[in-house]
Design a protein around this motif. Sequence first.
Motif, PDB file in Angstrom:
ATOM      1  N   ALA A 188       0.882  -1.171   0.000  1.00 32.13           N
ATOM      2  CA  ALA A 188       0.000   0.000   0.000  1.00 32.13           C
ATOM      3  C   ALA A 188       0.915   1.215   0.000  1.00 32.13           C
ATOM      4  O   ALA A 188       1.456   1.606   1.034  1.00 32.13           O
ATOM      5  CB  ALA A 188      -0.923   0.008   1.214  1.00 32.13           C
ATOM      6  N   THR A 189       1.116   1.815  -1.173  1.00 33.55           N
ATOM      7  CA  THR A 189       2.137   2.832  -1.347  1.00 33.55           C
ATOM      8  C   THR A 189       1.622   4.056  -2.095  1.00 33.55           C
ATOM      9  O   THR A 189       0.670   3.961  -2.878  1.00 33.55           O
ATOM     10  CB  THR A 189       3.351   2.234  -2.098  1.00 33.55           C
ATOM     11  OG1 THR A 189       4.351   3.237  -2.312  1.00 33.55           O
ATOM     12  CG2 THR A 189       2.928   1.666  -3.460  1.00 33.55           C
ATOM     13  N   GLY A 190       2.270   5.168  -1.853  1.00 36.71           N
ATOM     14  CA  GLY A 190       1.971   6.371  -2.613  1.00 36.71           C
ATOM     15  C   GLY A 190       2.700   6.404  -3.935  1.00 36.71           C
ATOM     16  O   GLY A 190       2.434   7.262  -4.784  1.00 36.71           O
ATOM     17  N   ARG A 191       3.610   5.482  -4.142  1.00 38.08           N
ATOM     18  CA  ARG A 191       4.410   5.462  -5.370  1.00 38.08           C
ATOM     19  C   ARG A 191       3.536   5.202  -6.599  1.00 38.08           C
ATOM     20  O   ARG A 191       2.506   4.545  -6.528  1.00 38.08           O
ATOM     21  CB  ARG A 191       5.502   4.399  -5.283  1.00 38.08           C
ATOM     22  CG  ARG A 191       6.653   4.821  -4.378  1.00 38.08           C
ATOM     23  CD  ARG A 191       7.733   3.767  -4.342  1.00 38.08           C
ATOM     24  NE  ARG A 191       8.899   4.237  -3.601  1.00 38.08           N
ATOM     25  CZ  ARG A 191       9.956   4.840  -4.141  1.00 38.08           C
ATOM     26  NH1 ARG A 191       9.988   5.032  -5.456  1.00 38.08           N
ATOM     27  NH2 ARG A 191      10.961   5.245  -3.401  1.00 38.08           N
ATOM     28  N   LEU A 192       3.986   5.706  -7.730  1.00 35.92           N
ATOM     29  CA  LEU A 192       3.340   5.451  -9.007  1.00 35.92           C
ATOM     30  C   LEU A 192       3.252   3.949  -9.246  1.00 35.92           C
ATOM     31  O   LEU A 192       4.149   3.190  -8.850  1.00 35.92           O
ATOM     32  CB  LEU A 192       4.153   6.121 -10.116  1.00 35.92           C
ATOM     33  CG  LEU A 192       3.626   6.014 -11.542  1.00 35.92           C
ATOM     34  CD1 LEU A 192       2.396   6.902 -11.722  1.00 35.92           C
ATOM     35  CD2 LEU A 192       4.715   6.409 -12.536  1.00 35.92           C
ATOM     36  N   GLN A 193       2.209   3.512  -9.920  1.00 33.34           N
ATOM     37  CA  GLN A 193       2.027   2.080 -10.168  1.00 33.34           C
ATOM     38  C   GLN A 193       3.265   1.467 -10.813  1.00 33.34           C
ATOM     39  O   GLN A 193       3.709   0.383 -10.406  1.00 33.34           O
ATOM     40  CB  GLN A 193       0.782   1.858 -11.043  1.00 33.34           C
ATOM     41  CG  GLN A 193       0.289   0.422 -11.107  1.00 33.34           C
ATOM     42  CD  GLN A 193       1.066  -0.461 -12.081  1.00 33.34           C
ATOM     43  OE1 GLN A 193       1.729   0.027 -13.004  1.00 33.34           O
ATOM     44  NE2 GLN A 193       0.981  -1.762 -11.890  1.00 33.34           N
ATOM     45  N   ALA A 194       3.824   2.122 -11.822  1.00 32.24           N
ATOM     46  CA  ALA A 194       4.993   1.576 -12.515  1.00 32.24           C
ATOM     47  C   ALA A 194       6.197   1.452 -11.599  1.00 32.24           C
ATOM     48  O   ALA A 194       6.997   0.523 -11.723  1.00 32.24           O
ATOM     49  CB  ALA A 194       5.334   2.437 -13.723  1.00 32.24           C
ATOM     50  N   SER A 195       6.330   2.385 -10.666  1.00 29.13           N
ATOM     51  CA  SER A 195       7.427   2.325  -9.707  1.00 29.13           C
ATOM     52  C   SER A 195       7.192   1.213  -8.700  1.00 29.13           C
ATOM     53  O   SER A 195       8.100   0.424  -8.384  1.00 29.13           O
ATOM     54  CB  SER A 195       7.571   3.667  -8.990  1.00 29.13           C
ATOM     55  OG  SER A 195       8.591   3.622  -8.017  1.00 29.13           O
ATOM     56  N   ALA A 196       5.974   1.119  -8.194  1.00 33.03           N
ATOM     57  CA  ALA A 196       5.639   0.064  -7.240  1.00 33.03           C
ATOM     58  C   ALA A 196       5.764  -1.311  -7.883  1.00 33.03           C
ATOM     59  O   ALA A 196       6.155  -2.282  -7.228  1.00 33.03           O
ATOM     60  CB  ALA A 196       4.227   0.274  -6.711  1.00 33.03           C
ATOM     61  N   ALA A 197       5.439  -1.413  -9.180  1.00 34.75           N
ATOM     62  CA  ALA A 197       5.483  -2.697  -9.871  1.00 34.75           C
ATOM     63  C   ALA A 197       6.893  -3.276  -9.889  1.00 34.75           C
ATOM     64  O   ALA A 197       7.074  -4.497  -9.766  1.00 34.75           O
ATOM     65  CB  ALA A 197       4.954  -2.551 -11.292  1.00 34.75           C
ATOM     66  N   GLY A 198       7.895  -2.432 -10.044  1.00 36.32           N
ATOM     67  CA  GLY A 198       9.271  -2.914 -10.038  1.00 36.32           C
ATOM     68  C   GLY A 198       9.659  -3.484  -8.687  1.00 36.32           C
ATOM     69  O   GLY A 198      10.269  -4.557  -8.597  1.00 36.32           O
ATOM     70  N   PHE A 199       9.287  -2.778  -7.624  1.00 36.80           N
ATOM     71  CA  PHE A 199       9.566  -3.256  -6.273  1.00 36.80           C
ATOM     72  C   PHE A 199       8.784  -4.538  -5.997  1.00 36.80           C
ATOM     73  O   PHE A 199       9.304  -5.501  -5.430  1.00 36.80           O
ATOM     74  CB  PHE A 199       9.191  -2.175  -5.260  1.00 36.80           C
ATOM     75  CG  PHE A 199       9.511  -2.521  -3.838  1.00 36.80           C
ATOM     76  CD1 PHE A 199      10.734  -2.190  -3.282  1.00 36.80           C
ATOM     77  CD2 PHE A 199       8.577  -3.174  -3.048  1.00 36.80           C
ATOM     78  CE1 PHE A 199      11.033  -2.518  -1.962  1.00 36.80           C
ATOM     79  CE2 PHE A 199       8.861  -3.500  -1.721  1.00 36.80           C
ATOM     80  CZ  PHE A 199      10.090  -3.170  -1.182  1.00 36.80           C
ATOM     81  N   ALA A 200       7.517  -4.548  -6.420  1.00 39.70           N
ATOM     82  CA  ALA A 200       6.667  -5.713  -6.193  1.00 39.70           C
ATOM     83  C   ALA A 200       7.248  -6.954  -6.863  1.00 39.70           C
ATOM     84  O   ALA A 200       7.315  -8.033  -6.255  1.00 39.70           O
ATOM     85  CB  ALA A 200       5.258  -5.441  -6.715  1.00 39.70           C
ATOM     86  N   ALA A 201       7.668  -6.823  -8.111  1.00 42.64           N
ATOM     87  CA  ALA A 201       8.219  -7.965  -8.835  1.00 42.64           C
ATOM     88  C   ALA A 201       9.497  -8.485  -8.176  1.00 42.64           C
ATOM     89  O   ALA A 201       9.730  -9.696  -8.117  1.00 42.64           O
ATOM     90  CB  ALA A 201       8.499  -7.576 -10.291  1.00 42.64           C
ATOM     91  N   ALA A 202      10.298  -7.560  -7.658  1.00 39.07           N
ATOM     92  CA  ALA A 202      11.565  -7.958  -7.036  1.00 39.07           C
ATOM     93  C   ALA A 202      11.356  -8.681  -5.713  1.00 39.07           C
ATOM     94  O   ALA A 202      12.221  -9.456  -5.287  1.00 39.07           O
ATOM     95  CB  ALA A 202      12.439  -6.722  -6.826  1.00 39.07           C
ATOM     96  N   HIS A 203      10.203  -8.436  -5.066  1.00 38.93           N
ATOM     97  CA  HIS A 203      10.003  -8.980  -3.722  1.00 38.93           C
ATOM     98  C   HIS A 203       8.754  -9.845  -3.600  1.00 38.93           C
ATOM     99  O   HIS A 203       8.254 -10.080  -2.498  1.00 38.93           O
ATOM    100  CB  HIS A 203       9.972  -7.840  -2.714  1.00 38.93           C
ATOM    101  CG  HIS A 203      11.266  -7.084  -2.632  1.00 38.93           C
ATOM    102  ND1 HIS A 203      12.399  -7.616  -2.063  1.00 38.93           N
ATOM    103  CD2 HIS A 203      11.620  -5.843  -3.091  1.00 38.93           C
ATOM    104  CE1 HIS A 203      13.389  -6.744  -2.150  1.00 38.93           C
ATOM    105  NE2 HIS A 203      12.950  -5.667  -2.773  1.00 38.93           N
ATOM    106  N   GLY A 204       8.247 -10.333  -4.727  1.00 39.34           N
ATOM    107  CA  GLY A 204       7.217 -11.349  -4.685  1.00 39.34           C
ATOM    108  C   GLY A 204       5.805 -10.887  -4.399  1.00 39.34           C
ATOM    109  O   GLY A 204       4.964 -11.691  -3.973  1.00 39.34           O
ATOM    110  N   PHE A 205       5.498  -9.634  -4.665  1.00 39.14           N
ATOM    111  CA  PHE A 205       4.142  -9.133  -4.483  1.00 39.14           C
ATOM    112  C   PHE A 205       3.393  -9.161  -5.813  1.00 39.14           C
ATOM    113  O   PHE A 205       3.826  -8.533  -6.779  1.00 39.14           O
ATOM    114  CB  PHE A 205       4.147  -7.699  -3.955  1.00 39.14           C
ATOM    115  CG  PHE A 205       4.643  -7.538  -2.551  1.00 39.14           C
ATOM    116  CD1 PHE A 205       3.779  -7.701  -1.479  1.00 39.14           C
ATOM    117  CD2 PHE A 205       5.965  -7.214  -2.298  1.00 39.14           C
ATOM    118  CE1 PHE A 205       4.228  -7.551  -0.171  1.00 39.14           C
ATOM    119  CE2 PHE A 205       6.435  -7.055  -1.000  1.00 39.14           C
ATOM    120  CZ  PHE A 205       5.563  -7.230   0.066  1.00 39.14           C
ATOM    121  N   ALA A 206       2.267  -9.844  -5.864  1.00 37.86           N
ATOM    122  CA  ALA A 206       1.434  -9.847  -7.068  1.00 37.86           C
ATOM    123  C   ALA A 206       0.289  -8.858  -6.960  1.00 37.86           C
ATOM    124  O   ALA A 206      -0.327  -8.501  -7.970  1.00 37.86           O
ATOM    125  CB  ALA A 206       0.874 -11.246  -7.319  1.00 37.86           C
TER     126      ALA A 206
END
Length: 254
Positions: A43-61
Motif C-alpha cells: 500500500a504505497t503512494g508510489r506510481l504504479q509503474a514504480s511500485a510494480a518494479g519493487f513488487a516484482a523484485a520482492h514477490g508481491f502480485a
Amino acid sequence: MQKKYFFFDIDGTLSIGQTMVMPESAVRCLTRLRAEGHFTALATGRLQASAAGFAAAHGFADFVADGGYSLTLGGQIAEMKSLPVQECIALIERLEAAEIPWSVTPVNERMCVTSDARYLPFAPPEYFPTQLDPTFDYHTLREIYKVNIACPAGQEAEIDFGTLPTVRYNRDVLLIEPTEKQKGIRRMLDRMGIPDEDVVVFGDGSNDLCMFGQGWFSIAMGNAREALKARADYVTDPVDRDGLWNACRHFGWI
C-alpha cells in the motif's frame, strides 16, 4: 492459524528510508508470512509503474499504489485513475505565475517532464529521471499522476494548492499525489471478500495515517511519525532493527 491479509507501505516500512533496499530480516519475514499462508500486499503512494518494479523484485502480485488511486491484482492493473487534471493545470499556472519550478508525471512510467529548466537542480537524483522539454505544453494533458514542486520545507503556505493533496518528498521537493491508501485497500478487500478483522496494515509516514483507525489492526514502525505511533494499535522497532520480523513474531504470525 487464522489467515491474515497484510498491507505494507514501502519507504520507511519495508525498505530503509527511500532506498528501496529491504533489510534481510524484512525479506525473511515476508518469506515466512507467505509460507504460513498469509496474504501480503503493498500500500504505497508510489506510481504504479514504480511500485510494480519493487513488487516484482520482492514477490508481491497484489498492491495498492498511487496513494490509493490504482489497484494491481495478480500482477495486472485492475484500476488506475489520474489526479484531477484541470485542478493540476490550474495549480501549475499559479506556480508559473509565482515563478516556482515544477515537473509532472503524465504517464504511468518512471519519468517526469518539465518545460522549466529551473526545476532540474531540485530534481532528486534517486527519483524519476526528469526530462526537460521547452516545448512541453501541460495544458494538453489528459492524465497527470504526479506534480513535483520545488518548495523548500516551510514555504508551503506561499502556494495555493486548492484541494489537491500534498506529500513532502524531501526538504526541497513537495509532491501532489493522492493520500487515500485506505480507499484503495477497501476496494481490494471488497473485491476479495475479506473481513476487516483479518487485515493488518504497517506504516511509518504521514501518508499512512489514512490507513490507521479503519477497523484494521495497525502497526507503526519504530521510525514512524509520532502522530502515526499515537494512532497505532502497536508500535514495533525501526525497519532497520528488525521491526517487521519482531512484530510478526510477537503476534505469532510467523
